[in-house]
Design a protein around this motif. Structure first.
Motif, PDB file in Angstrom:
ATOM      1  N   GLN A   1       0.787  -1.114  -0.047  1.00 41.20           N
ATOM      2  CA  GLN A   1       0.078   0.028   0.010  1.00 41.20           C
ATOM      3  C   GLN A   1       0.815   1.262   0.015  1.00 41.20           C
ATOM      4  N   ALA A   2       2.021   1.228   0.832  1.00 42.10           N
ATOM      5  CA  ALA A   2       2.764   2.531   0.660  1.00 42.10           C
ATOM      6  C   ALA A   2       3.517   2.820  -0.661  1.00 42.10           C
ATOM      7  N   TRP A   3       3.856   1.726  -1.122  1.00 41.27           N
ATOM      8  CA  TRP A   3       4.617   1.926  -2.567  1.00 41.27           C
ATOM      9  C   TRP A   3       3.621   2.299  -3.580  1.00 41.27           C
ATOM     10  N   SER A   4       2.099   1.686  -3.653  1.00 43.46           N
ATOM     11  CA  SER A   4       1.438   1.746  -4.490  1.00 43.46           C
ATOM     12  C   SER A   4       0.938   3.335  -4.412  1.00 43.46           C
ATOM     13  N   CYS A   5       0.724   3.887  -2.942  1.00 48.20           N
ATOM     14  CA  CYS A   5       0.378   5.208  -2.878  1.00 48.20           C
ATOM     15  C   CYS A   5       1.367   6.018  -3.251  1.00 48.20           C
ATOM     16  N   THR A   6       2.584   5.721  -3.152  1.00 47.06           N
ATOM     17  CA  THR A   6       3.870   6.849  -3.552  1.00 47.06           C
ATOM     18  C   THR A   6       4.080   6.819  -5.135  1.00 47.06           C
ATOM     19  N   VAL A   7       3.633   5.784  -5.619  1.00 44.70           N
ATOM     20  CA  VAL A   7       3.593   5.864  -7.112  1.00 44.70           C
ATOM     21  C   VAL A   7       2.479   6.568  -7.820  1.00 44.70           C
ATOM     22  N   LEU A   8       1.442   6.343  -7.207  1.00 46.14           N
ATOM     23  CA  LEU A   8       0.105   7.088  -7.840  1.00 46.14           C
ATOM     24  C   LEU A   8       0.261   8.374  -7.180  1.00 46.14           C
ATOM     25  N   SER A   9       0.816   8.921  -6.170  1.00 46.05           N
ATOM     26  CA  SER A   9       1.075  10.297  -6.026  1.00 46.05           C
ATOM     27  C   SER A   9       1.786  10.943  -6.821  1.00 46.05           C
ATOM     28  N   VAL A  10       3.015  10.202  -7.277  1.00 42.06           N
ATOM     29  CA  VAL A  10       3.931  11.006  -8.335  1.00 42.06           C
ATOM     30  C   VAL A  10       3.313  11.353  -9.693  1.00 42.06           C
ATOM     31  N   PHE A  11       2.425  10.400 -10.016  1.00 42.46           N
ATOM     32  CA  PHE A  11       1.428  10.660 -11.254  1.00 42.46           C
ATOM     33  C   PHE A  11       0.443  11.682 -11.089  1.00 42.46           C
ATOM     34  N   ALA A  12      -0.236  11.640  -9.841  1.00 37.64           N
ATOM     35  CA  ALA A  12      -0.974  12.679  -9.718  1.00 37.64           C
ATOM     36  C   ALA A  12      -0.583  14.051  -9.766  1.00 37.64           C
ATOM     37  N   ILE A  13       0.831  14.195  -9.047  1.00 34.86           N
ATOM     38  CA  ILE A  13       1.207  15.451  -9.160  1.00 34.86           C
ATOM     39  C   ILE A  13       1.801  15.959 -10.339  1.00 34.86           C
ATOM     40  N   LEU A  14       2.318  14.908 -11.257  1.00 32.62           N
ATOM     41  CA  LEU A  14       2.770  15.479 -12.637  1.00 32.62           C
ATOM     42  C   LEU A  14       1.466  15.761 -13.205  1.00 32.62           C
ATOM     43  N   ILE A  15       0.508  15.006 -13.230  1.00 34.08           N
ATOM     44  CA  ILE A  15      -0.720  15.278 -14.160  1.00 34.08           C
ATOM     45  C   ILE A  15      -1.528  16.575 -13.792  1.00 34.08           C
ATOM     46  N   LEU A  16      -1.830  16.470 -12.503  1.00 33.48           N
ATOM     47  CA  LEU A  16      -2.425  17.727 -12.037  1.00 33.48           C
ATOM     48  C   LEU A  16      -1.505  19.182 -11.934  1.00 33.48           C
ATOM     49  N   SER A  17      -0.328  19.033 -12.004  1.00 37.47           N
ATOM     50  CA  SER A  17       0.641  20.330 -12.154  1.00 37.47           C
ATOM     51  C   SER A  17       0.590  20.899 -13.680  1.00 37.47           C
ATOM     52  N   VAL A  18       0.426  19.871 -14.835  1.00 38.64           N
ATOM     53  CA  VAL A  18       0.201  20.378 -16.037  1.00 38.64           C
ATOM     54  C   VAL A  18      -0.906  21.033 -16.263  1.00 38.64           C
ATOM     55  N   LEU A  19      -2.162  20.096 -15.777  1.00 35.75           N
ATOM     56  CA  LEU A  19      -3.464  20.901 -15.780  1.00 35.75           C
ATOM     57  C   LEU A  19      -3.618  22.267 -15.347  1.00 35.75           C
ATOM     58  N   ALA A  20      -2.781  22.528 -14.082  1.00 33.24           N
ATOM     59  CA  ALA A  20      -2.923  23.777 -13.528  1.00 33.24           C
ATOM     60  C   ALA A  20      -2.014  24.803 -14.212  1.00 33.24           C
ATOM     61  N   LEU A  21      -1.005  24.298 -14.848  1.00 31.03           N
ATOM     62  CA  LEU A  21      -0.149  25.231 -15.627  1.00 31.03           C
ATOM     63  C   LEU A  21      -1.028  25.706 -16.900  1.00 31.03           C
ATOM     64  N   LEU A  22      -1.578  24.751 -17.464  1.00 30.76           N
ATOM     65  CA  LEU A  22      -2.307  25.082 -18.684  1.00 30.76           C
ATOM     66  C   LEU A  22      -3.490  26.027 -18.221  1.00 30.76           C
ATOM     67  N   TYR A  23      -4.309  25.657 -17.131  1.00 27.42           N
ATOM     68  CA  TYR A  23      -5.547  26.711 -16.688  1.00 27.42           C
ATOM     69  C   TYR A  23      -4.961  28.036 -16.330  1.00 27.42           C
ATOM     70  N   ARG A  24      -3.700  28.067 -15.822  1.00 24.38           N
ATOM     71  CA  ARG A  24      -3.039  29.449 -15.547  1.00 24.38           C
ATOM     72  C   ARG A  24      -2.791  30.284 -16.579  1.00 24.38           C
ATOM     73  N   SER A  25      -2.072  29.559 -17.775  1.00 24.23           N
ATOM     74  CA  SER A  25      -1.899  30.184 -18.624  1.00 24.23           C
ATOM     75  C   SER A  25      -2.974  30.470 -19.836  1.00 24.23           C
ATOM     76  N   GLY A  26      -4.239  29.902 -19.643  1.00 22.49           N
ATOM     77  CA  GLY A  26      -5.435  30.387 -20.259  1.00 22.49           C
ATOM     78  C   GLY A  26      -5.303  29.668 -21.648  1.00 22.49           C
ATOM     79  N   HIS A  27      -4.970  28.299 -21.589  1.00 21.08           N
ATOM     80  CA  HIS A  27      -4.754  27.526 -22.847  1.00 21.08           C
ATOM     81  C   HIS A  27      -6.151  27.196 -23.422  1.00 21.08           C
ATOM     82  N   GLU A  28      -6.102  27.684 -24.731  1.00 21.50           N
ATOM     83  CA  GLU A  28      -7.449  27.647 -25.816  1.00 21.50           C
ATOM     84  C   GLU A  28      -8.361  26.338 -25.406  1.00 21.50           C
ATOM     85  N   GLN A  29      -7.617  25.221 -25.340  1.00 16.22           N
ATOM     86  CA  GLN A  29      -8.405  23.964 -25.493  1.00 16.22           C
ATOM     87  C   GLN A  29      -9.039  23.939 -24.060  1.00 16.22           C
TER      88      GLN A  29
END
Length: 87
Positions: free
Chosen positions: A9-37
Protein backbone atom coordinates in the motif's frame (compact mmCIF):
# COMPACT_ATOMS: atom_id res chain seq x y z
CA UNK A 1 8.76 3.55 14.77
CA UNK A 2 6.39 1.02 13.21
CA UNK A 3 4.76 1.40 9.79
CA UNK A 4 1.03 2.16 9.77
CA UNK A 5 0.23 0.68 6.34
CA UNK A 6 1.56 -2.37 4.52
CA UNK A 7 4.54 -2.17 2.20
CA UNK A 8 2.46 -2.74 -0.95
CA UNK A 9 0.00 0.00 0.00
CA UNK A 10 2.80 2.41 0.83
CA UNK A 11 4.63 1.96 -2.47
CA UNK A 12 1.40 1.96 -4.50
CA UNK A 13 0.35 5.22 -2.87
CA UNK A 14 3.79 6.70 -3.54
CA UNK A 15 3.71 5.83 -7.25
CA UNK A 16 0.13 7.04 -7.70
CA UNK A 17 0.97 10.27 -5.91
CA UNK A 18 3.88 10.95 -8.27
CA UNK A 19 1.64 10.53 -11.30
CA UNK A 20 -1.10 12.67 -9.75
CA UNK A 21 1.39 15.44 -8.95
CA UNK A 22 2.68 15.44 -12.53
CA UNK A 23 -0.71 15.35 -14.24
CA UNK A 24 -2.38 17.89 -11.97
CA UNK A 25 0.59 20.25 -12.20
CA UNK A 26 0.38 20.24 -15.99
CA UNK A 27 -3.37 20.88 -15.86
CA UNK A 28 -2.93 23.72 -13.39
CA UNK A 29 -0.25 25.34 -15.55
CA UNK A 30 -2.48 25.06 -18.61
CA UNK A 31 -5.40 26.69 -16.78
CA UNK A 32 -3.12 29.43 -15.44
CA UNK A 33 -1.87 30.25 -18.94
CA UNK A 34 -5.43 30.27 -20.31
CA UNK A 35 -4.82 27.52 -22.84
CA UNK A 36 -7.42 27.64 -25.60
CA UNK A 37 -8.39 23.96 -25.37
CA UNK A 38 -9.33 24.40 -21.70
CA UNK A 39 -10.74 27.92 -21.76
CA UNK A 40 -12.14 28.31 -25.30
CA UNK A 41 -15.77 27.19 -24.94
CA UNK A 42 -18.72 28.98 -23.35
CA UNK A 43 -19.18 26.02 -20.96
CA UNK A 44 -15.63 26.27 -19.62
CA UNK A 45 -14.67 28.27 -16.52
CA UNK A 46 -14.25 32.02 -16.94
CA UNK A 47 -11.45 32.44 -14.40
CA UNK A 48 -8.59 30.08 -15.20
CA UNK A 49 -6.40 31.42 -12.40
CA UNK A 50 -8.99 30.45 -9.76
CA UNK A 51 -9.21 26.95 -11.22
CA UNK A 52 -5.42 26.79 -11.26
CA UNK A 53 -5.22 27.68 -7.55
CA UNK A 54 -7.73 24.95 -6.71
CA UNK A 55 -5.83 22.34 -8.72
CA UNK A 56 -2.55 23.39 -7.10
CA UNK A 57 -4.23 22.83 -3.71
CA UNK A 58 -4.88 19.24 -4.81
CA UNK A 59 -1.21 18.99 -5.85
CA UNK A 60 -0.14 19.98 -2.33
CA UNK A 61 -2.45 17.32 -0.87
CA UNK A 62 -0.81 14.71 -3.12
CA UNK A 63 2.62 15.96 -2.07
CA UNK A 64 1.56 15.22 1.50
CA UNK A 65 0.45 11.72 0.46
CA UNK A 66 3.77 11.23 -1.34
CA UNK A 67 5.79 12.20 1.73
CA UNK A 68 3.71 10.10 4.14
CA UNK A 69 3.59 7.00 1.94
CA UNK A 70 7.25 7.31 0.98
CA UNK A 71 8.23 7.44 4.63
CA UNK A 72 6.04 4.42 5.34
CA UNK A 73 7.77 2.52 2.53
CA UNK A 74 11.17 3.49 3.87
CA UNK A 75 10.15 2.25 7.33
CA UNK A 76 9.36 -1.13 5.76
CA UNK A 77 12.74 -1.20 4.03
CA UNK A 78 14.52 -0.33 7.28
CA UNK A 79 12.51 -2.94 9.18
CA UNK A 80 13.37 -5.65 6.64
CA UNK A 81 17.09 -4.86 6.81
CA UNK A 82 17.10 -5.51 10.54
CA UNK A 83 15.83 -9.03 9.98
CA UNK A 84 12.44 -8.50 11.56
CA UNK A 85 9.93 -11.28 11.09
CA UNK A 86 6.89 -10.09 9.15
CA UNK A 87 3.60 -11.85 9.75
Amino acid sequence: MKPVVSAMQAWSCTVLSVFAILILSVLALLYRSGHEQLMGSINDPADGKAVSRTVFTAVFVYIGFFVFCGLQGMLHVRENRRGAISL
